[in-house]
Design a protein around this motif. Sequence first.
Motif, PDB file in Angstrom:
ATOM      1  N   HIS A   1       6.337   7.708  -8.071  1.00 43.22           N
ATOM      2  CA  HIS A   1       5.190   8.518  -7.808  1.00 43.22           C
ATOM      3  C   HIS A   1       5.306   9.844  -7.114  1.00 43.22           C
ATOM      4  O   HIS A   1       4.997  10.834  -7.547  1.00 43.22           O
ATOM      5  CB  HIS A   1       3.853   7.694  -7.347  1.00 43.22           C
ATOM      6  CG  HIS A   1       3.380   6.693  -8.353  1.00 43.22           C
ATOM      7  ND1 HIS A   1       2.871   6.882  -9.416  1.00 43.22           N
ATOM      8  CD2 HIS A   1       3.909   4.937  -8.089  1.00 43.22           C
ATOM      9  CE1 HIS A   1       2.541   5.651 -10.047  1.00 43.22           C
ATOM     10  NE2 HIS A   1       3.119   4.717  -9.068  1.00 43.22           N
ATOM     11  N   GLU A   2       5.885   9.787  -5.950  1.00 42.74           N
ATOM     12  CA  GLU A   2       6.140  10.870  -5.006  1.00 42.74           C
ATOM     13  C   GLU A   2       6.799  11.854  -5.648  1.00 42.74           C
ATOM     14  O   GLU A   2       6.752  13.096  -5.420  1.00 42.74           O
ATOM     15  CB  GLU A   2       6.576  10.537  -3.710  1.00 42.74           C
ATOM     16  CG  GLU A   2       5.574   9.827  -2.846  1.00 42.74           C
ATOM     17  CD  GLU A   2       6.152   9.516  -1.335  1.00 42.74           C
ATOM     18  OE1 GLU A   2       5.538   9.254  -0.460  1.00 42.74           O
ATOM     19  OE2 GLU A   2       7.495   9.320  -1.377  1.00 42.74           O
ATOM     20  N   SER A  56       0.872  -1.225  -0.139  1.00 42.16           N
ATOM     21  CA  SER A  56       0.186  -0.137  -0.031  1.00 42.16           C
ATOM     22  C   SER A  56       0.879   1.300   0.025  1.00 42.16           C
ATOM     23  O   SER A  56       0.166   2.365  -0.318  1.00 42.16           O
ATOM     24  CB  SER A  56      -0.949  -0.156   1.071  1.00 42.16           C
ATOM     25  OG  SER A  56      -0.261   0.031   2.420  1.00 42.16           O
ATOM     26  N   LYS A  57       1.956   1.103   0.269  1.00 40.31           N
ATOM     27  CA  LYS A  57       2.777   2.503   0.594  1.00 40.31           C
ATOM     28  C   LYS A  57       3.371   3.123  -0.896  1.00 40.31           C
ATOM     29  O   LYS A  57       3.216   2.267  -2.108  1.00 40.31           O
ATOM     30  CB  LYS A  57       4.431   2.125   1.085  1.00 40.31           C
ATOM     31  CG  LYS A  57       4.199   1.842   2.498  1.00 40.31           C
ATOM     32  CD  LYS A  57       5.473   1.598   2.938  1.00 40.31           C
ATOM     33  CE  LYS A  57       6.242   2.946   3.020  1.00 40.31           C
ATOM     34  NZ  LYS A  57       5.817   3.812   4.342  1.00 40.31           N
ATOM     35  N   THR A  58       3.152   4.353  -1.069  1.00 41.52           N
ATOM     36  CA  THR A  58       3.540   5.267  -2.489  1.00 41.52           C
ATOM     37  C   THR A  58       5.133   5.106  -2.743  1.00 41.52           C
ATOM     38  O   THR A  58       5.762   5.447  -1.498  1.00 41.52           O
ATOM     39  CB  THR A  58       2.981   6.766  -2.279  1.00 41.52           C
ATOM     40  OG1 THR A  58       1.600   6.500  -1.863  1.00 41.52           O
ATOM     41  CG2 THR A  58       3.205   7.357  -3.518  1.00 41.52           C
ATOM     42  N   THR A  59       5.534   4.756  -3.789  1.00 36.75           N
ATOM     43  CA  THR A  59       6.737   4.672  -4.140  1.00 36.75           C
ATOM     44  C   THR A  59       7.374   6.061  -4.403  1.00 36.75           C
ATOM     45  O   THR A  59       6.800   6.862  -4.964  1.00 36.75           O
ATOM     46  CB  THR A  59       7.118   3.586  -5.255  1.00 36.75           C
ATOM     47  OG1 THR A  59       6.431   3.983  -6.398  1.00 36.75           O
ATOM     48  CG2 THR A  59       6.467   2.285  -4.723  1.00 36.75           C
ATOM     49  N   ARG A  90       5.145  -0.285  -7.747  1.00 31.51           N
ATOM     50  CA  ARG A  90       4.623  -0.706  -6.349  1.00 31.51           C
ATOM     51  C   ARG A  90       5.744  -1.483  -5.644  1.00 31.51           C
ATOM     52  O   ARG A  90       6.537  -1.910  -6.133  1.00 31.51           O
ATOM     53  CB  ARG A  90       3.372  -1.572  -6.522  1.00 31.51           C
ATOM     54  CG  ARG A  90       2.244  -1.018  -7.405  1.00 31.51           C
ATOM     55  CD  ARG A  90       1.201  -2.039  -7.593  1.00 31.51           C
ATOM     56  NE  ARG A  90       1.678  -3.675  -8.083  1.00 31.51           N
ATOM     57  CZ  ARG A  90       1.557  -4.544  -7.272  1.00 31.51           C
ATOM     58  NH1 ARG A  90       0.752  -4.536  -6.218  1.00 31.51           N
ATOM     59  NH2 ARG A  90       2.158  -5.714  -7.753  1.00 31.51           N
TER      60      ARG A  90
END
Length: 544
Positions: free
Chosen positions: A39-40, A33-36, A309
Amino acid sequence: MSLFLVLIAIVIFLIAYVTYGAWLSKKWGVDLSKTTPAHELADGVDYVPAKAPVLLGHHFASIAGAGPIVGPIAAAMFGWLPVFLWIIVGSIFFGGVHDYGSLFASVRHEGKSVGHIIEKNVGESGKKLFSIFAWLTLLLVIAAFANVIVKTFVAVPAVATTSLLFIILAIAFGFSVNRMNVPLGMATVVGVVLLIGCIWFGLNNPIVLSFNAWYVITLVYIFIASVAPVWILLQPRDYLNSYLLYAMIGGAVLGLIVYRPGLELPAVTGFNVNGSLMFPILFVTVACGAISGFHSLVSSGTTSKQVDREGDTKLIGYGSMLIEGVLAVIALITAGYIGADKLAELASAGGATNVFADGVGQFMTGFGLAKDVGKSFVALAISAFALTSLDTGTRIGRFIFQEFFDNSDSATGKESNALLTNKFFATLVTVALGGLLGVAGYTKVWPIFGSANQLLAAIALMTVATWLKNQGKDYKMFSIPMVFMFVVTFFALILLVKSNIASGNYILVVIGAILFVLAIVLAKQSWSVLTSKSPVDRTGSKAN
């Protein structure tokens, strides 16, 4: 026997991926579920999310290079059995853990380098020392791999033509998928068909140039490729490369099934072969076929910035190393099949890649493919992913160079030196020095590269262990690999420095001595963190 070796390797690696790989994911706390960082911190140049199959292709092509081919073939002088056993054990418990751990740790550190992870978990001085160490190692990568590629172009001219066409195809593929929004599946089908067309055209229109001419062209290419946005060349070329790679491995395995080659080399030739001792030289020479510090630089240099992901890290990190292990076994079999006499003859004509291409080309005749066609196809695949490793390594060298001189501080308004942190200048320095070092030839550079590479792996293992320790997580899977690799490479560097003094290669003597000292200091700093009872912050002092 040869077929049995490759099949048993595939089965063992599949079991390891499902069981040990899953255990590592659980212990480290991989979170879907963590944003990588892709993307950030997306910037359209280096931080660009990539689907798992695309990134797997990039990562595998980047880490494979010529290492899993050159290393096992060179180490075959000790016999096929010790090399085979080290490939199996090393890929599962050493290289796989190293690659997966480096990638996962970098994703959790904003996609930044192993040096940054050291800074956060060991201290600023540790980061500086590691940056010097890693950058010197990358100069050796450029020197060694540029030689391997150019030797392949000279030995099999058709490969040169195809490689040039392939670069153009990759750029078109990148524009189609990333700017024209052509579906990946459709673009892949068209791309693979055109790739086959490039191979056909190359076979019929070989470009013949001298070694020096191709050497200069290769250095110019990696300069351009390492500063271009990843979506236009790096991602698409490496993705298409992966199909070449998979086809080559599949063709080699099918050829082994049909052709059933025997092994002319003995299982064990001896502990001391022409003055080279099995320990530590075997574990340094095999390099990328079992564990490679270069992989940690790829994982934390380019791959971590493209992970879509967090759950993809197991496939890309651990899975790629196991696939590379299969490739290393196939390379070992080509050396074992050819035998000692012909092995020396083919190696002198075009290096270890010529040995591999000749062997696999012969295996492919078992299902009706002409040997010349098969050999050219294999040589193309080798040069394709060696080029990938080369320009990926150059890009990482640029990152490290810029990061080393980046002392900007937003709080105080301090700015870094604009020239030293400029990506074009950093790339130029890296390519120029690596290219000059490569003038010595890969046979002289490879041994010191192998030692530096494996010492880098030991440092990367210790780095990830310190991070996990500071996070309160289990890091015991790193204990034996990092101690073993430190012992192996310290002994190997001492032997290689002595041999280079005797032969008058003083530049390599200086590099080897610097790497040795840097590694000792880094090991001491990291060990203090691992043995402390409380976490350590980025300044190296104990945290409350």
